[in-house]
Design an enzyme around this catalytic site. Structure first.
Site, PDB file in Angstrom:
ATOM      1  N   SER A 138     -39.528  22.889 -18.089  1.00 13.37           N
ATOM      2  CA  SER A 138     -40.099  24.023 -18.838  1.00 13.37           C
ATOM      3  C   SER A 138     -41.059  23.617 -19.950  1.00 13.37           C
ATOM      4  O   SER A 138     -41.751  24.476 -20.514  1.00 13.37           O
ATOM      5  CB  SER A 138     -38.973  24.881 -19.431  1.00 13.37           C
ATOM      6  N   LYS A 170     -44.565  24.735 -19.588  1.00 12.42           N
ATOM      7  CA  LYS A 170     -44.993  26.115 -19.840  1.00 12.42           C
ATOM      8  C   LYS A 170     -46.051  26.232 -20.937  1.00 12.42           C
ATOM      9  O   LYS A 170     -47.086  26.886 -20.723  1.00 12.42           O
ATOM     10  CB  LYS A 170     -43.770  26.981 -20.152  1.00 12.42           C
ATOM     11  N   TYR A 186     -45.985  26.079  -9.288  1.00 10.80           N
ATOM     12  CA  TYR A 186     -45.021  26.125 -10.392  1.00 10.80           C
ATOM     13  C   TYR A 186     -43.944  25.055 -10.230  1.00 10.80           C
ATOM     14  O   TYR A 186     -43.614  24.341 -11.179  1.00 10.80           O
ATOM     15  CB  TYR A 186     -44.392  27.514 -10.469  1.00 10.80           C
ATOM     16  N   TYR A 239     -35.376  28.507 -25.543  1.00 15.43           N
ATOM     17  CA  TYR A 239     -34.608  29.485 -24.775  1.00 15.43           C
ATOM     18  C   TYR A 239     -33.940  30.474 -25.730  1.00 15.43           C
ATOM     19  O   TYR A 239     -34.523  30.849 -26.746  1.00 15.43           O
ATOM     20  CB  TYR A 239     -33.593  28.784 -23.864  1.00 15.43           C
TER      21      TYR A 239
END
Length: 305
Positions: free
Chosen positions: A61, A64, A189, A241
Protein backbone atom coordinates in the site's frame (compact mmCIF):
# COMPACT_ATOMS: atom_id res chain seq x y z
CA UNK A 1 22.44 9.31 15.71
CA UNK A 2 23.96 6.00 14.60
CA UNK A 3 24.27 4.75 18.17
CA UNK A 4 20.71 5.80 18.87
CA UNK A 5 19.33 3.95 15.83
CA UNK A 6 21.33 0.83 16.69
CA UNK A 7 19.93 1.03 20.20
CA UNK A 8 16.26 1.30 19.27
CA UNK A 9 16.58 -1.52 16.73
CA UNK A 10 17.79 -3.81 19.52
CA UNK A 11 15.25 -2.42 21.99
CA UNK A 12 12.19 -2.98 19.80
CA UNK A 13 13.10 -6.15 17.90
CA UNK A 14 11.39 -8.31 20.54
CA UNK A 15 8.13 -6.40 19.94
CA UNK A 16 7.85 -8.18 16.59
CA UNK A 17 6.91 -11.36 18.44
CA UNK A 18 3.60 -9.70 19.36
CA UNK A 19 2.59 -9.33 15.69
CA UNK A 20 1.92 -11.55 12.71
CA UNK A 21 3.07 -11.40 9.10
CA UNK A 22 0.35 -10.88 6.49
CA UNK A 23 -1.16 -14.26 5.60
CA UNK A 24 -4.01 -13.35 3.25
CA UNK A 25 -1.38 -12.99 0.52
CA UNK A 26 0.24 -16.45 0.75
CA UNK A 27 3.66 -15.38 -0.50
CA UNK A 28 3.99 -12.75 2.26
CA UNK A 29 3.44 -15.39 4.92
CA UNK A 30 6.92 -16.76 4.15
CA UNK A 31 8.63 -13.62 5.49
CA UNK A 32 10.79 -13.82 8.63
CA UNK A 33 8.89 -11.81 11.25
CA UNK A 34 12.07 -10.95 13.19
CA UNK A 35 13.42 -8.57 10.54
CA UNK A 36 13.60 -4.89 11.47
CA UNK A 37 15.34 -1.91 9.87
CA UNK A 38 15.24 1.87 9.63
CA UNK A 39 16.80 4.46 7.30
CA UNK A 40 16.81 8.25 7.74
CA UNK A 41 17.83 10.58 4.90
CA UNK A 42 17.86 14.28 5.67
CA UNK A 43 17.29 16.97 3.06
CA UNK A 44 21.06 17.43 2.57
CA UNK A 45 21.33 13.78 1.51
CA UNK A 46 22.98 12.47 4.69
CA UNK A 47 22.00 8.85 5.37
CA UNK A 48 21.67 7.12 8.75
CA UNK A 49 20.47 3.53 8.95
CA UNK A 50 20.44 0.47 11.14
CA UNK A 51 19.14 -3.09 11.06
CA UNK A 52 17.82 -4.95 8.02
CA UNK A 53 17.89 -1.97 5.69
CA UNK A 54 18.99 -3.82 2.55
CA UNK A 55 16.36 -6.54 2.84
CA UNK A 56 13.96 -6.43 -0.11
CA UNK A 57 10.23 -6.37 0.62
CA UNK A 58 7.18 -5.55 -1.46
CA UNK A 59 5.86 -2.02 -1.27
CA UNK A 60 2.16 -2.99 -1.07
CA UNK A 61 0.00 0.00 0.00
CA UNK A 62 2.97 2.37 0.09
CA UNK A 63 2.55 2.38 -3.67
CA UNK A 64 -0.70 4.33 -3.18
CA UNK A 65 0.76 7.82 -2.54
CA UNK A 66 3.42 7.22 -5.21
CA UNK A 67 0.93 6.25 -7.91
CA UNK A 68 -1.30 9.10 -6.76
CA UNK A 69 1.57 11.50 -7.50
CA UNK A 70 1.95 10.03 -10.99
CA UNK A 71 -1.82 10.22 -11.57
CA UNK A 72 -1.79 13.89 -10.54
CA UNK A 73 1.10 14.57 -12.93
CA UNK A 74 -0.76 12.73 -15.71
CA UNK A 75 -4.23 14.18 -15.17
CA UNK A 76 -4.25 17.16 -12.80
CA UNK A 77 -6.08 17.27 -9.50
CA UNK A 78 -9.56 18.09 -10.85
CA UNK A 79 -9.65 14.85 -12.86
CA UNK A 80 -8.25 12.79 -9.97
CA UNK A 81 -10.80 14.17 -7.52
CA UNK A 82 -13.61 13.18 -9.86
CA UNK A 83 -12.67 9.59 -9.01
CA UNK A 84 -11.71 9.75 -5.31
CA UNK A 85 -12.70 11.82 -2.30
CA UNK A 86 -10.67 13.66 0.32
CA UNK A 87 -11.91 12.19 3.60
CA UNK A 88 -10.68 9.43 5.94
CA UNK A 89 -13.02 6.49 6.42
CA UNK A 90 -12.22 4.98 9.81
CA UNK A 91 -12.73 1.60 8.13
CA UNK A 92 -10.21 -1.14 7.32
CA UNK A 93 -8.20 -0.59 4.13
CA UNK A 94 -10.04 -3.34 2.25
CA UNK A 95 -13.57 -2.41 3.33
CA UNK A 96 -16.20 -2.23 0.61
CA UNK A 97 -19.10 -0.88 2.67
CA UNK A 98 -18.64 2.85 1.92
CA UNK A 99 -18.79 2.31 -1.83
CA UNK A 100 -22.47 1.48 -1.53
CA UNK A 101 -23.48 3.84 1.27
CA UNK A 102 -21.62 6.97 0.08
CA UNK A 103 -23.92 9.02 -2.17
CA UNK A 104 -21.34 9.68 -4.87
CA UNK A 105 -20.38 5.99 -5.13
CA UNK A 106 -16.70 6.82 -5.24
CA UNK A 107 -13.99 5.87 -2.73
CA UNK A 108 -13.59 8.37 0.09
CA UNK A 109 -9.80 8.60 -0.38
CA UNK A 110 -6.96 7.07 -2.45
CA UNK A 111 -5.23 5.42 0.52
CA UNK A 112 -7.83 2.65 0.79
CA UNK A 113 -7.80 -0.17 -1.75
CA UNK A 114 -10.89 0.96 -3.65
CA UNK A 115 -9.50 4.48 -4.03
CA UNK A 116 -6.08 3.23 -5.03
CA UNK A 117 -7.59 1.05 -7.77
CA UNK A 118 -9.49 4.08 -9.09
CA UNK A 119 -6.24 6.08 -9.15
CA UNK A 120 -4.31 3.29 -10.88
CA UNK A 121 -6.93 3.38 -13.66
CA UNK A 122 -5.88 6.99 -14.38
CA UNK A 123 -2.23 6.23 -15.20
CA UNK A 124 -1.45 7.13 -18.81
CA UNK A 125 -0.33 4.53 -21.33
CA UNK A 126 -1.63 2.71 -24.38
CA UNK A 127 -1.05 -0.78 -22.94
CA UNK A 128 -0.97 -2.47 -19.56
CA UNK A 129 2.78 -3.03 -19.99
CA UNK A 130 3.41 0.64 -20.73
CA UNK A 131 1.47 1.73 -17.67
CA UNK A 132 3.31 -0.54 -15.24
CA UNK A 133 6.61 0.46 -16.85
CA UNK A 134 5.77 4.13 -16.26
CA UNK A 135 5.09 3.36 -12.58
CA UNK A 136 8.36 1.42 -12.30
CA UNK A 137 10.32 4.17 -14.06
CA UNK A 138 8.86 6.82 -11.77
CA UNK A 139 9.81 4.84 -8.67
CA UNK A 140 13.31 4.19 -10.03
CA UNK A 141 13.76 7.91 -10.56
CA UNK A 142 12.60 9.07 -7.15
CA UNK A 143 14.53 6.35 -5.27
CA UNK A 144 17.74 6.65 -7.33
CA UNK A 145 17.60 2.87 -7.69
CA UNK A 146 17.59 1.41 -11.20
CA UNK A 147 17.24 -2.13 -9.80
CA UNK A 148 13.61 -1.63 -8.76
CA UNK A 149 11.44 -4.45 -10.11
CA UNK A 150 8.24 -6.42 -9.53
CA UNK A 151 8.46 -9.53 -7.35
CA UNK A 152 6.75 -11.97 -9.70
CA UNK A 153 5.97 -14.56 -7.01
CA UNK A 154 4.17 -11.99 -4.84
CA UNK A 155 2.37 -10.58 -7.89
CA UNK A 156 1.07 -14.01 -8.85
CA UNK A 157 0.02 -14.63 -5.25
CA UNK A 158 -1.86 -11.33 -5.09
CA UNK A 159 -3.52 -11.85 -8.45
CA UNK A 160 -4.73 -15.33 -7.55
CA UNK A 161 -6.15 -14.35 -4.15
CA UNK A 162 -7.34 -10.75 -4.75
CA UNK A 163 -11.04 -11.57 -4.72
CA UNK A 164 -12.13 -8.60 -2.63
CA UNK A 165 -10.13 -6.18 -4.75
CA UNK A 166 -11.78 -7.64 -7.84
CA UNK A 167 -15.22 -7.16 -6.34
CA UNK A 168 -14.40 -3.52 -5.52
CA UNK A 169 -13.13 -2.86 -9.02
CA UNK A 170 -16.23 -4.28 -10.70
CA UNK A 171 -18.46 -2.33 -8.32
CA UNK A 172 -16.58 0.86 -9.28
CA UNK A 173 -16.86 -0.01 -12.96
CA UNK A 174 -20.63 -0.42 -12.60
CA UNK A 175 -20.88 3.18 -11.33
CA UNK A 176 -18.60 4.55 -14.05
CA UNK A 177 -15.70 5.27 -11.72
CA UNK A 178 -13.28 3.07 -13.67
CA UNK A 179 -12.90 3.51 -17.41
CA UNK A 180 -11.34 0.87 -19.62
CA UNK A 181 -10.74 -2.80 -18.93
CA UNK A 182 -11.24 -3.73 -15.27
CA UNK A 183 -9.01 -6.81 -15.32
CA UNK A 184 -6.18 -4.81 -16.86
CA UNK A 185 -6.46 -2.16 -14.13
CA UNK A 186 -6.42 -4.88 -11.48
CA UNK A 187 -3.29 -6.54 -12.86
CA UNK A 188 -1.51 -3.16 -12.88
CA UNK A 189 -2.62 -2.62 -9.29
CA UNK A 190 -1.42 -6.07 -8.19
CA UNK A 191 1.92 -5.45 -9.89
CA UNK A 192 2.42 -2.00 -8.36
CA UNK A 193 1.83 -3.49 -4.91
CA UNK A 194 4.41 -6.20 -5.66
CA UNK A 195 7.28 -3.84 -6.45
CA UNK A 196 10.32 -4.59 -4.27
CA UNK A 197 12.02 -1.85 -2.26
CA UNK A 198 14.31 -1.32 0.73
CA UNK A 199 14.05 1.10 3.63
CA UNK A 200 16.54 3.36 1.85
CA UNK A 201 14.24 3.55 -1.18
CA UNK A 202 11.35 4.62 1.04
CA UNK A 203 13.50 7.18 2.85
CA UNK A 204 14.49 8.78 -0.47
CA UNK A 205 10.83 9.20 -1.40
CA UNK A 206 10.06 10.59 2.04
CA UNK A 207 12.90 13.11 1.69
CA UNK A 208 11.58 14.15 -1.73
CA UNK A 209 8.20 14.87 -0.15
CA UNK A 210 9.93 16.69 2.71
CA UNK A 211 11.32 19.09 0.10
CA UNK A 212 7.93 19.43 -1.59
CA UNK A 213 8.92 17.64 -4.78
CA UNK A 214 12.52 18.82 -5.21
CA UNK A 215 15.00 15.94 -5.50
CA UNK A 216 17.58 16.02 -2.69
CA UNK A 217 20.31 14.55 -4.93
CA UNK A 218 19.85 16.33 -8.27
CA UNK A 219 17.95 19.46 -7.24
CA UNK A 220 15.38 18.75 -9.97
CA UNK A 221 11.74 19.52 -9.32
CA UNK A 222 9.95 16.21 -9.90
CA UNK A 223 6.42 17.39 -9.09
CA UNK A 224 4.79 20.55 -7.83
CA UNK A 225 4.64 21.63 -4.21
CA UNK A 226 0.86 21.52 -4.54
CA UNK A 227 0.88 17.82 -5.43
CA UNK A 228 3.33 17.13 -2.62
CA UNK A 229 1.00 18.78 -0.11
CA UNK A 230 -2.01 16.84 -1.40
CA UNK A 231 -0.18 13.55 -0.95
CA UNK A 232 1.21 14.45 2.48
CA UNK A 233 -2.26 15.50 3.63
CA UNK A 234 -3.63 12.10 2.63
CA UNK A 235 -0.74 10.37 4.38
CA UNK A 236 -1.36 12.36 7.56
CA UNK A 237 -5.10 11.69 7.66
CA UNK A 238 -5.40 8.23 6.06
CA UNK A 239 -1.92 6.76 5.64
CA UNK A 240 -1.89 4.34 8.56
CA UNK A 241 -5.22 2.68 7.79
CA UNK A 242 -7.72 2.94 10.65
CA UNK A 243 -4.80 3.62 13.01
CA UNK A 244 -4.06 7.03 11.47
CA UNK A 245 -5.46 9.07 14.37
CA UNK A 246 -3.46 7.14 16.96
CA UNK A 247 -0.33 7.52 14.81
CA UNK A 248 -0.89 11.28 14.57
CA UNK A 249 -1.04 11.51 18.36
CA UNK A 250 1.86 9.16 19.15
CA UNK A 251 4.22 9.99 16.26
CA UNK A 252 2.89 13.08 14.50
CA UNK A 253 4.08 13.29 10.90
CA UNK A 254 2.76 12.04 7.52
CA UNK A 255 3.34 8.34 6.89
CA UNK A 256 2.11 5.47 4.73
CA UNK A 257 2.31 1.83 5.69
CA UNK A 258 1.98 -1.40 3.75
CA UNK A 259 1.21 -4.97 4.76
CA UNK A 260 4.63 -6.02 3.49
CA UNK A 261 5.91 -4.41 6.70
CA UNK A 262 7.14 -1.11 5.30
CA UNK A 263 6.39 2.41 6.50
CA UNK A 264 7.35 5.51 4.50
CA UNK A 265 7.46 8.80 6.43
CA UNK A 266 8.16 12.41 5.63
CA UNK A 267 9.14 15.05 8.17
CA UNK A 268 8.40 18.39 6.58
CA UNK A 269 11.56 20.24 5.54
CA UNK A 270 13.77 17.85 7.49
CA UNK A 271 13.98 14.20 6.39
CA UNK A 272 12.50 11.06 4.92
CA UNK A 273 12.26 7.85 6.93
CA UNK A 274 11.90 4.27 5.74
CA UNK A 275 11.06 1.45 8.13
CA UNK A 276 10.68 -2.29 7.61
CA UNK A 277 9.27 -4.79 10.08
CA UNK A 278 7.00 -7.47 8.60
CA UNK A 279 5.25 -8.45 11.85
CA UNK A 280 1.99 -6.48 11.80
CA UNK A 281 -0.55 -5.32 14.37
CA UNK A 282 -4.25 -6.05 13.88
CA UNK A 283 -4.68 -2.93 11.72
CA UNK A 284 -1.98 -3.95 9.25
CA UNK A 285 0.87 -1.71 10.43
CA UNK A 286 4.37 -2.86 11.38
CA UNK A 287 4.15 -3.42 15.12
CA UNK A 288 7.86 -2.91 15.87
CA UNK A 289 8.12 -0.20 13.21
CA UNK A 290 5.52 1.87 15.02
CA UNK A 291 7.58 1.66 18.21
CA UNK A 292 10.71 2.77 16.34
CA UNK A 293 8.92 5.79 14.93
CA UNK A 294 7.30 6.76 18.21
CA UNK A 295 10.69 6.66 19.96
CA UNK A 296 12.38 8.61 17.16
CA UNK A 297 9.68 11.27 17.07
CA UNK A 298 9.91 11.86 20.81
CA UNK A 299 13.71 11.85 20.81
CA UNK A 300 14.02 14.40 17.99
CA UNK A 301 10.74 16.26 18.67
CA UNK A 302 9.50 15.62 15.13
CA UNK A 303 5.73 15.86 15.61
CA UNK A 304 4.17 18.57 13.45
CA UNK A 305 1.18 18.96 15.77
Amino acid sequence: MQLYLDGIIEQFKPVAMQGKVASYIPELEKTNKDLLGITLIDTTGTIYESGDTMHLFTIQSISKPIVLLLALIDNGEERVFEKVGKEPTGDPFNSIVRLETFDEHKPLNPMINAGAISVTALIKGSTMEEKIERILSFIKKITHNQNIKVNEAVYQSESKTGYRNRSMAYFLKDFGNIEGDVDEVLEIYFKQCSIEVTTRDLAYIGALLARDGVDIVTGERIFSARYSRIVKSYMATCGMYDGSGEFAINVGFPAKSGVGGGIMCTVLGQMGIGVFGPALDRKGNSIAGLKLLESLSKKLELSIY
